[in-house]
Design a protein around this motif. Structure first.
Motif, PDB file in Angstrom:
ATOM      1  N   TYR A   1       0.743  -1.367   0.070  1.00 37.97           N
ATOM      2  CA  TYR A   1       0.026  -0.102   0.042  1.00 37.97           C
ATOM      3  C   TYR A   1       0.889   1.396   0.186  1.00 37.97           C
TER       4      TYR A   1
ATOM      5  N   HIS B   1      -0.780   4.086  -1.751  1.00 40.84           N
ATOM      6  CA  HIS B   1      -2.010   4.561  -1.268  1.00 40.84           C
ATOM      7  C   HIS B   1      -1.894   6.105  -0.647  1.00 40.84           C
TER       8      HIS B   1
ATOM      9  N   ILE C   1      -9.320  -0.652   4.449  1.00 40.80           N
ATOM     10  CA  ILE C   1      -8.918  -1.768   3.533  1.00 40.80           C
ATOM     11  C   ILE C   1      -8.887  -2.900   4.447  1.00 40.80           C
TER      12      ILE C   1
ATOM     13  N   HIS D   1      -6.997  -6.531   4.157  1.00 37.21           N
ATOM     14  CA  HIS D   1      -6.274  -7.061   3.541  1.00 37.21           C
ATOM     15  C   HIS D   1      -6.134  -8.633   3.940  1.00 37.21           C
TER      16      HIS D   1
END
Length: 80
Positions: free
Chosen positions: A20, A23, A58, A60
């Motif tokens: 990430y 991001h 998120i 994951h």
């Protein structure tokens, strides 16, 4: 030698960086995270990444091989 939480932080920040780093909330993710741990089946199922308001941004999901391997690592460093 680092204590268990230091090892967990390094482990988590590595995963977050690998997946990430581009991001927009990357810097927040480095500080706002939590694992879903299934002690019955001995696996780390997911890593949740939050925004500054503590909303899950998120989820994951770890593959099945990683779930058991990471659980064992958490046991080895004394988190579980």
């Amino acid at each position: 030698m680092p204590i268990s939480t230091d090892k967990l932080n390094v482990f988590t920040k590595t995963i977050i960086t690998i997946h990430y780093k581009d991001h927009e909330l990357f810097d927040t993710f480095l500080h706002e995270w939590e694992y879903k741990i299934n002690k019955k089946d001995k696996k780390i199922e997911e890593l949740y990444l939050f925004n500054i308001n503590q909303d899950i941004i998120i989820t994951h999901k770890f593959d099945k091989d990683q779930q058991h391997k990471y659980y064992q690592y958490f046991e080895d460093i004394g988190i579980i």
